[in-house]
Design a protein around this motif. Structure first.
Motif, PDB file in Angstrom:
ATOM      1  N   SER A  34       0.571  -1.243  -0.023  1.00 43.90           N
ATOM      2  CA  SER A  34      -0.041   0.327  -0.245  1.00 43.90           C
ATOM      3  C   SER A  34       1.317   1.163   0.005  1.00 43.90           C
ATOM      4  CB  SER A  34      -1.030  -0.001   1.474  1.00 43.90           C
ATOM      5  OG  SER A  34       0.113   0.068   1.791  1.00 43.90           O
ATOM      6  N   PHE A  35       0.481   2.280  -0.346  1.00 47.54           N
ATOM      7  CA  PHE A  35       0.826   3.578  -0.930  1.00 47.54           C
ATOM      8  C   PHE A  35       0.677   4.462   0.230  1.00 47.54           C
ATOM      9  CE2 PHE A  35       3.001   6.523  -2.966  1.00 47.54           C
ATOM     10  CZ  PHE A  35       5.025   6.430  -2.553  1.00 47.54           C
ATOM     11  N   MET A  36       1.248   5.936   0.379  1.00 40.01           N
ATOM     12  CA  MET A  36       0.983   7.390   0.750  1.00 40.01           C
ATOM     13  C   MET A  36      -0.574   7.269   0.533  1.00 40.01           C
ATOM     14  SD  MET A  36       3.637  10.137   0.690  1.00 40.01           S
ATOM     15  CE  MET A  36       4.722   9.211   0.671  1.00 40.01           C
ATOM     16  N   GLY A  37      -0.791   7.584   1.381  1.00 36.76           N
ATOM     17  CA  GLY A  37      -2.852   8.320   1.546  1.00 36.76           C
ATOM     18  C   GLY A  37      -3.650   6.725   1.949  1.00 36.76           C
ATOM     19  N   GLY A  38      -2.884   6.083   2.226  1.00 28.53           N
ATOM     20  CA  GLY A  38      -3.482   4.598   2.102  1.00 28.53           C
ATOM     21  C   GLY A  38      -4.090   3.943   1.213  1.00 28.53           C
ATOM     22  N   ASP A  71      -7.907   7.291   6.942  1.00 30.46           N
ATOM     23  CA  ASP A  71      -7.128   7.108   5.070  1.00 30.46           C
ATOM     24  C   ASP A  71      -7.043   9.002   4.439  1.00 30.46           C
ATOM     25  OD1 ASP A  71      -7.011   4.269   5.599  1.00 30.46           O
ATOM     26  OD2 ASP A  71      -8.031   3.539   3.670  1.00 30.46           O
ATOM     27  N   SER A  72      -6.123   9.046   4.168  1.00 30.70           N
ATOM     28  CA  SER A  72      -5.944  10.330   3.493  1.00 30.70           C
ATOM     29  C   SER A  72      -6.742  11.124   2.410  1.00 30.70           C
ATOM     30  CB  SER A  72      -5.023  11.770   4.201  1.00 30.70           C
ATOM     31  OG  SER A  72      -3.612  10.328   3.678  1.00 30.70           O
ATOM     32  N   GLY A  73      -6.006   9.297   1.092  1.00 29.25           N
ATOM     33  CA  GLY A  73      -6.572  10.395   0.527  1.00 29.25           C
ATOM     34  C   GLY A  73      -6.309   9.452  -0.773  1.00 29.25           C
ATOM     35  N   THR A 119      -2.813   0.843   8.301  1.00 27.41           N
ATOM     36  CA  THR A 119      -2.058   0.372   8.525  1.00 27.41           C
ATOM     37  C   THR A 119      -0.595   1.590   8.131  1.00 27.41           C
ATOM     38  OG1 THR A 119      -2.011   2.105   5.968  1.00 27.41           O
ATOM     39  CG2 THR A 119      -2.672  -0.496   5.896  1.00 27.41           C
ATOM     40  N   LYS A 120       0.641   1.397   7.847  1.00 27.25           N
ATOM     41  CA  LYS A 120       1.652   2.802   8.160  1.00 27.25           C
ATOM     42  C   LYS A 120       0.821   3.999   7.600  1.00 27.25           C
ATOM     43  CE  LYS A 120       5.336   1.544   4.613  1.00 27.25           C
ATOM     44  NZ  LYS A 120       6.471   1.432   4.686  1.00 27.25           N
ATOM     45  N   TRP A 121       0.440   4.086   6.257  1.00 20.67           N
ATOM     46  CA  TRP A 121       0.021   5.264   5.914  1.00 20.67           C
ATOM     47  C   TRP A 121      -0.950   6.214   6.171  1.00 20.67           C
ATOM     48  CZ3 TRP A 121       4.056   6.273   3.271  1.00 20.67           C
ATOM     49  CH2 TRP A 121       4.659   4.621   2.516  1.00 20.67           C
ATOM     50  N   ASN A 169      -0.708  13.403  -3.206  1.00 21.98           N
ATOM     51  CA  ASN A 169      -0.559  12.721  -1.889  1.00 21.98           C
ATOM     52  C   ASN A 169       0.849  12.712  -1.646  1.00 21.98           C
ATOM     53  OD1 ASN A 169      -2.879  11.543  -0.937  1.00 21.98           O
ATOM     54  ND2 ASN A 169      -2.684   9.892  -1.566  1.00 21.98           N
ATOM     55  N   ASN A 178      -4.576  11.290  -7.070  1.00 21.66           N
ATOM     56  CA  ASN A 178      -4.445  10.914  -5.624  1.00 21.66           C
ATOM     57  C   ASN A 178      -3.000  10.473  -5.238  1.00 21.66           C
ATOM     58  OD1 ASN A 178      -7.125  10.712  -4.762  1.00 21.66           O
ATOM     59  ND2 ASN A 178      -7.261   9.192  -5.205  1.00 21.66           N
TER      60      ASN A 178
END
Lengths: 565, 336
Positions: free
Chosen positions: A378-382, B189-191, B312-314, A404, A400
């Motif tokens: 997974s990556f930044m922002g979910g 979750d931000s993005g 999650t870590k994000w 992010n 997105n």
């Protein structure tokens, strides 16, 4: 010598009464005008609340609909009472019921005493006004406005349009040079009497009665006739938004308002208890003693207007969803797309990280899953690595990702085996830096362990897809920064393009590349291509590759790529 | 828009209103204090079922924001919800044992209450697990927002649903009554939100967040909608069409700017993921009273069995509205 306040009120009379009391108790006469549309009961309560004060007067009540003559008539009446009843008043300060003093009255008095003949009124010729909303400036003076802008907008607009088409013009009376400005002013007794006792006043009033929004032009124009000592600015802090509606101040603006150095602010939210308590308590604000200066607040409100009209580039959210081509920047930040590079070089992604410091992803649009950098799931922002989620809204995935990771350069690999839904989007995005080695996919097939018949079929499929992508990148409206080489062209001299790409990603580094990525082993590739051709598949995108034993470009290049020094 | 389409939407709106009018008979007043509603009161409307544990904090949160009166429909609670609400000084309570599903997930009841009591009031329609956050909500009461909306001639205000979750399985630490559920489950979750325009109603259709990521990764189109328009200056002809996701007339759905700018918007912090969800998911499977054949709850139950950790870590930890503004989940728009 003193300053007197004329207050125009229409609602929240309790607050207005509080402010009036504050001024009156500080030896400033106050004349109050209350809109006739305000309820009698509220008016009576206000009169009651101020009953004990000898230097408070109530003026005759006019109906003050926004943009009409009533406001000016009310001001004239109230000012006349002020000048008649309070002989010691030298400056008259026009304020509204939603105004509040920001600095102690003594400071205002001292400030005005030091400038006894100065009129503070924003007064600008119509040609120089930049803030009129709706585009009516000089036409305010030359057209007729019999319809209410608020209630009969359609008729208003229609009639203005009609007059424009016909070429109708009212004659501006001789000697009057239209000026506009903020309706909140502070004028001297001399100036005001000259305006109010002007022998031509009936004629002038008759003219202004039919001007649109006369409260922003009557005194602003007349002051130029009678006084040479005009400081064209308002002592009242008032900020307007993009619709021309005043910004409201709340409790959390307290420190900002203290820094503004202005004497009076408009408009204060009626329930901003902390603001009213602070500014009416006589609690001495830090003595700044400076010139009124609203510039510190300007930035805050200029930013608000910009956010409302332009927004943040690359942001798509619940209250910002721009139409096509109105995005004001389709993505949030520049990024790089590499097609074919990962096939040409063995250690491409590692090398790119090392030489640019950017975040280098694999094939984000790969059919099996999203290949984030370092194999993250997974990556930044979910963002999830599920291919189904990504392919559901492929463009949103990219916007997105870029939103992010603002502040960090993103690079990713792209190829004909990936989801092609984003190609048009990439092409029209000025933030995209697309570098493509056409035919790179052939190297992967060359090394794959598939049956030759499958390879041939796959090669035909990928070539078709990549041809389409290359076609999109050549369209006339493309805004992306595009670089395309054929595979043959590229392997002949890979370093020079790399230098340009790296410089573009990190322009400040300006370093010469000291290490090149390792070119993949091309031994036998020429024969592989020939075999494809023999099977009836023409690998055109690869370019002219010699069919020699070692693939044309020797093994020595693989051992140590030549660097341009 | 074509005349025919406009007429169809008008008919649809009338139909929801007629339906709401008919469904009013399913509501039995328990406590009616609506006479106490002032002329400019801010109203909150909600449908609840077995939410006793959440209510103390819920009521306190909205009282502190400046809600003047609560209009609540109790759909057959058995855990003391009704008794608790009936004892509140600023709550008008209705009771219904009828089908939640056949009242269009409570919306018919809410539409009726809005029609009857909401006219000319700012009305906030939220669930008991939704906490409204708007620009400057830490320093300015709700009244400041509604006054500003009035002055700006804005009739509806959007607040996207933001799913909050704890670190670790969400039934690990039980939520205690009166506790701030956002502090209990502070992550979001931000993005990873995707947006599509709904051509029929003009609203945005937003999906994403932890539920889409966790339970709908392979079926993203079934992920729950997150767009909400909970705050509306209500007028009699208005009607909610589907939950608070969209309204008619269509103009109320235009809470987003189409020319590049940002309109002001807020968020609904959605504290769904507390331990009670486990029992709820079980119960809902028997009742089958939820949206789209309770598909969502089925996915939860399947997911819950595996002790899911949404974290999650994000994941971002919630701090305040300014954080949400910077992350681009909401906007101050023109309000400063």
């Amino acid at each position: 010598m003193s300053v007197g306040f004329v207050m125009l009120c229409h609602n929240d009379l309790t607050r207005a009464a509080q402010v009036a009391r504050h001024w009156a108790e500080n030896d400033c006469p106050v004349v109050i005008h209350v809109d006739r549309r305000t309820k009698r009961k509220n008016y009576d309560q206000m009169v009651q609340a101020l009953a004990g004060l000898t230097n408070v007067r109530f003026a005759r009540r006019y109906v003050c609909e926004w943009g009409t003559w009533g406001l000016v008539a009310a001001t004239q009446d109230a000012a006349t009472i002020m000048l008649r009843d309070f002989g010691q008043v030298r400056h008259v300060f026009l304020a509204s019921g939603a105004c509040a003093p920001l600095r102690p009255v003594d400071e205002l008095r001292a400030y005005l005493d030091a400038r006894p003949q100065t009129n503070f009124i924003e007064s600008v010729t119509t040609a120089d006004v930049g803030w009129t909303v709706g585009g009516l400036d000089i036409e305010r003076f030359t057209l007729r406005f019999p319809f209410s802008w608020r209630k009969q907008r359609y008729a208003f607009d229609f009639y203005v349009g009609l007059q424009r088409r016909i070429g109708f013009r009212r004659r501006i009376p001789a000697g009057i040079v239209p000026h506009l400005g903020s309706q909140w002013w502070c004028l001297t007794r001399q100036t005001l009497t000259a305006i109010l006792q002007n022998p031509d006043r009936p004629a002038i009033d008759a003219y202004f009665r039919r001007v649109w929004i006369p409260d922003e032009s009557y005194f602003q124009t007349m002051v130029r006739q009678v006084s040479g000592n005009v400081e064209s600015r308002s002592l009242t802090l008032a900020k307007f938004d993009f619709q021309g509606k005043p910004h409201v101040f709340y409790d959390d603006h307290l420190s900002l308002l203290r820094k503004s150095d202005c004497f009076v602010a408009r408009k204060i939210w009626s329930q901003a208890d902390k603001l009213y308590d602070t500014f009416l308590s006589g609690d001495p604000a830090p003595d700044l003693g400076g010139e009124p200066n609203a510039a510190k607040i300007d930035r805050l409100f200029a930013k608000a207007v910009e956010r409302r009209t332009k927004g943040r580039s690359g942001l798509y959210m619940q209250s910002r969803h721009p139409n096509h081509d109105w995005e004001n920047g389709v993505t949030a930040a520049p990024y790089s797309v590499f097609a074919g590079f990962a096939d040409v070089f063995d250690n491409w992604e590692k090398w790119l990280v090392k030489s640019t410091g950017a975040r280098v992803h694999g094939h984000l649009y790969a059919p099996d899953r999203v290949h984030f950098a370092q194999g993250e799931t997974s990556f930044m922002g979910g963002l999830s690595d599920s291919a189904a989620s990504r392919d559901y809204r492929p463009l949103d995935f990219l916007t997105n990702l870029l939103w992010n990771t603002r502040g960090e350069r993103q690079c990713f690999q792209f190829g004909p085996a990936d989801n092609q839904a984003i190609t048009y989007f990439l092409a029209r995005d000025p933030n995209a830096q697309i570098s493509m080695v056409t035919g790179g996919w052939a190297l992967r097939l060359f090394k794959s362990n598939l049956d030759f018949a499958d390879i041939r079929r796959e090669a035909a499929r990928l070539q078709k897809i990549e041809t389409d992508f290359a076609y999109v990148l050549r369209l006339p409206w493309v805004k992306a920064r595009v670089r395309v080489w054929s595979l043959a062209e590229f392997v002949e001299n890979p370093i020079e393009p790399l230098q340009a790409i790296v410089d573009e990603i990190s322009p400040r580094a300006m370093r010469r590349l000291t290490e090149a990525p390792i070119l993949t082993d091309l031994t036998g590739f020429g024969q592989f291509l020939q075999a494809l051709r023999n099977q009836g598949m023409q690998p055109t995108l690869v370019g002219d590759f010699p069919v020699s034993e070692n693939g044309g470009f020797g093994a020595q290049q693989r051992a140590r790529p030549y660097l341009v020094q | 828009m074509r005349l025919a389409t406009r007429y169809m939407l008008r008919l649809a709106r009338r139909r929801w209103l007629v339906r709401a009018f008919r469904k009013r008979r399913e509501l039995r007043p328990v406590v009616d204090q609506t006479a106490a509603i002032g002329r400019s009161a801010i109203l909150l409307l909600s449908t609840v079922r077995n939410e006793r544990i959440r209510l103390p904090y819920f009521l306190k949160y909205y009282r502190d924001l400046g809600v003047n009166h609560f209009l609540i429909v109790d759909n057959g609670s058995t855990d003391g919800t009704r008794e608790y609400l009936a004892a509140q000084p600023d709550v008008s309570l209705w009771h219904s044992d009828a089908s939640y599903k056949r009242a269009r997930f409570g919306m018919d009841w809410i539409n009726w209450l809005l029609l009857r009591y909401g006219h000319n009031h700012w009305c906030l329609t939220v669930d008991p697990d939704e906490f409204f956050v708007y620009p400057f909500c830490d320093t300015r009461p709700l009244r400041a927002l509604t006054d500003w909306l009035d002055a700006s001639s804005i009739k509806s205000f959007s607040a996207m649903l933001l799913d909050m979750y704890p670190k670790g399985p969400f039934d690990l630490i039980p939520y205690r009554e009166g506790q701030d559920p956002i502090a209990h489950a502070p992550y979001f979750d931000s993005g990873n939100y995707v947006i599509e325009r709904n051509p029929r109603f003009g609203n945005l259709w937003i999906q994403g967040g932890p539920r889409a990521r966790m339970f709908f990764a392979d079926l993203p189109e079934r992920a729950p909608a997150l767009n909400k328009i909970p705050l509306v200056k209500w007028q009699r002809p208005y009607a909610y069409v589907s939950s608070t996701h969209m309204l008619l007339p269509r103009g109320l759905n235009l809470v987003y700017d189409e020319w590049g700018g940002e309109k002001a918007s807020g968020c609904l912090l959605h504290a769904k993921f507390i331990h009670t969800l486990v029992d709820k998911a079980e119960e809902e499977m028997d009742r089958r009273q939820h949206y789209a054949n309770s598909h969502e709850y089925r996915a939860y139950r399947a997911g819950i069995a595996t002790q899911p950790d949404l974290w999650t870590k994000w994941s971002e930890r919630y701090i305040n509205w300014r954080q949400l503004e910077i992350l681009g989940l909401m906007s101050k728009g023109n309000w400063a």
